[in-house]
Design a protein around this motif. Sequence first.
Motif, PDB file in Angstrom:
ATOM      1  N   ALA A  53       0.832  -1.205   0.000  1.00 17.03           N
ATOM      2  CA  ALA A  53       0.000   0.000   0.000  1.00 17.03           C
ATOM      3  C   ALA A  53       0.868   1.256   0.000  1.00 17.03           C
ATOM      4  N   LYS A  54       1.973   1.216   0.758  1.00 15.55           N
ATOM      5  CA  LYS A  54       2.878   2.373   0.812  1.00 15.55           C
ATOM      6  C   LYS A  54       3.579   2.570  -0.530  1.00 15.55           C
ATOM      7  N   ILE A  55       3.976   1.478  -1.162  1.00 12.30           N
ATOM      8  CA  ILE A  55       4.611   1.560  -2.487  1.00 12.30           C
ATOM      9  C   ILE A  55       3.635   2.170  -3.489  1.00 12.30           C
ATOM     10  N   GLN A  56       2.389   1.674  -3.497  1.00 11.29           N
ATOM     11  CA  GLN A  56       1.374   2.164  -4.423  1.00 11.29           C
ATOM     12  C   GLN A  56       1.145   3.660  -4.225  1.00 11.29           C
ATOM     13  N   ASN A  57       1.039   4.085  -2.967  1.00 10.63           N
ATOM     14  CA  ASN A  57       0.824   5.504  -2.682  1.00 10.63           C
ATOM     15  C   ASN A  57       1.993   6.353  -3.151  1.00 10.63           C
ATOM     16  N   LEU A  58       3.222   5.865  -2.950  1.00 13.54           N
ATOM     17  CA  LEU A  58       4.405   6.605  -3.380  1.00 13.54           C
ATOM     18  C   LEU A  58       4.420   6.793  -4.888  1.00 13.54           C
ATOM     19  N   LEU A  59       4.121   5.717  -5.612  1.00 15.97           N
ATOM     20  CA  LEU A  59       4.180   5.784  -7.073  1.00 15.97           C
ATOM     21  C   LEU A  59       3.101   6.675  -7.662  1.00 15.97           C
ATOM     22  N   GLN A  60       2.059   6.953  -6.883  1.00 18.90           N
ATOM     23  CA  GLN A  60       0.971   7.807  -7.367  1.00 18.90           C
ATOM     24  C   GLN A  60       1.114   9.262  -6.912  1.00 18.90           C
ATOM     25  N   LEU A  61       2.183   9.556  -6.166  1.00 18.73           N
ATOM     26  CA  LEU A  61       2.409  10.931  -5.742  1.00 18.73           C
ATOM     27  C   LEU A  61       2.632  11.837  -6.953  1.00 18.73           C
ATOM     28  N   THR A 140      16.049   4.201  -1.541  1.00 19.92           N
ATOM     29  CA  THR A 140      17.138   3.849  -0.635  1.00 19.92           C
ATOM     30  C   THR A 140      16.577   3.520   0.747  1.00 19.92           C
ATOM     31  N   TYR A 141      17.374   2.782   1.532  1.00 16.67           N
ATOM     32  CA  TYR A 141      16.935   2.303   2.846  1.00 16.67           C
ATOM     33  C   TYR A 141      18.072   2.433   3.851  1.00 16.67           C
ATOM     34  N   TRP A 142      17.692   2.603   5.106  1.00 17.26           N
ATOM     35  CA  TRP A 142      18.686   2.763   6.161  1.00 17.26           C
ATOM     36  C   TRP A 142      19.304   1.431   6.550  1.00 17.26           C
ATOM     37  N   VAL A 169      14.143   8.567  -2.970  1.00 16.92           N
ATOM     38  CA  VAL A 169      13.152   8.250  -1.939  1.00 16.92           C
ATOM     39  C   VAL A 169      13.891   7.512  -0.828  1.00 16.92           C
ATOM     40  N   ALA A 170      13.964   8.111   0.353  1.00 12.53           N
ATOM     41  CA  ALA A 170      14.717   7.542   1.467  1.00 12.53           C
ATOM     42  C   ALA A 170      13.760   7.013   2.521  1.00 12.53           C
ATOM     43  N   ARG A 171      13.862   5.725   2.802  1.00 10.61           N
ATOM     44  CA  ARG A 171      13.015   5.107   3.829  1.00 10.61           C
ATOM     45  C   ARG A 171      13.850   4.825   5.086  1.00 10.61           C
ATOM     46  N   GLY A 172      13.458   5.456   6.176  1.00  9.35           N
ATOM     47  CA  GLY A 172      14.102   5.186   7.458  1.00  9.35           C
ATOM     48  C   GLY A 172      15.488   5.763   7.614  1.00  9.35           C
ATOM     49  N   ILE A 173      15.910   6.642   6.718  1.00  8.70           N
ATOM     50  CA  ILE A 173      17.246   7.233   6.811  1.00  8.70           C
ATOM     51  C   ILE A 173      17.142   8.599   7.493  1.00  8.70           C
ATOM     52  N   PRO A 174      17.765   8.791   8.647  1.00  8.30           N
ATOM     53  CA  PRO A 174      17.704  10.092   9.326  1.00  8.30           C
ATOM     54  C   PRO A 174      18.232  11.200   8.412  1.00  8.30           C
ATOM     55  N   ASP A 194       8.512   7.838   8.039  1.00  4.57           N
ATOM     56  CA  ASP A 194       9.808   7.211   7.742  1.00  4.57           C
ATOM     57  C   ASP A 194      10.231   7.358   6.289  1.00  4.57           C
ATOM     58  N   ILE A 195       9.507   8.137   5.490  1.00  2.00           N
ATOM     59  CA  ILE A 195       9.862   8.293   4.072  1.00  2.00           C
ATOM     60  C   ILE A 195       9.954   9.771   3.704  1.00  2.00           C
ATOM     61  N   VAL A 196      11.129  10.171   3.193  1.00  2.00           N
ATOM     62  CA  VAL A 196      11.360  11.534   2.726  1.00  2.00           C
ATOM     63  C   VAL A 196      11.848  11.472   1.284  1.00  2.00           C
ATOM     64  N   ILE A 197      11.334  12.372   0.446  1.00  2.18           N
ATOM     65  CA  ILE A 197      11.760  12.444  -0.950  1.00  2.18           C
ATOM     66  C   ILE A 197      12.703  13.625  -1.130  1.00  2.18           C
TER      67      ILE A 197
END
Length: 205
Positions: A53-61, A140-142, A169-174, A194-197
């Motif tokens: 669901a999170k992937i789908q939402n991201l791709l539709q941003l 990317t991921y932490w 797209v950074a997931r969980g990276i401070p 936990d996700i910043v673009i």
Amino acid sequence: LYLGGIDLVIDQVYFDLNTAKISQIENSNRNPNVKKRNLWWNLSMDTLNTPYAKIQNLLQLKILKGTKSIVDMGSGIGRLGLLIGSNFPQIKFTGYEYLKHRTADAVEAKQKLNLKNVNFINADFTDSKLKLAEADVYFTYWSNADNNVMKSMFNKIGDVASKKRIKVVARGIPEESIQEYAPWLKAIEKHSYDIVIYESTLNSP
């Protein structure tokens, strides 16, 4: 049924991913060098992988609309690529994963679904010979396991960013870690806790 459980059902029924086999391999591996070196090692499948669901939402941003190519820097069992291949055939996807058994399962699922726009590659970000596929967006991921991996990963993304404008797209990276590893990235949108673009500034007009 909790949300993680729903994702596992999608893994196994829709994409035919053998998550039980992967969990067994990772739980039985006692090699300390492997555990120290690898990202997201020995986690449950619903913790390891970004929810569908999170992937789908991201791709539709709106901010990612018009994306033609995506690179996943740590593709795991292939969730992001399989979802893109099945629902966004216009997007070219490349996924890099260090663990061979995760890559193998993703490749097998891709082949069963006959996804022509998806490619999974077994790779080590610290390998000086590795050249990343050029893309519009990098996921990317932490990892708290190995700072050298994170530094090498962002250096390679930076090589691409020096040639073209990209988003990360950074997931969980401070955010302070992004400033350390990739000061050439500018935050443009916070999607969730936990996700910043980010957008690159190396190739700004």
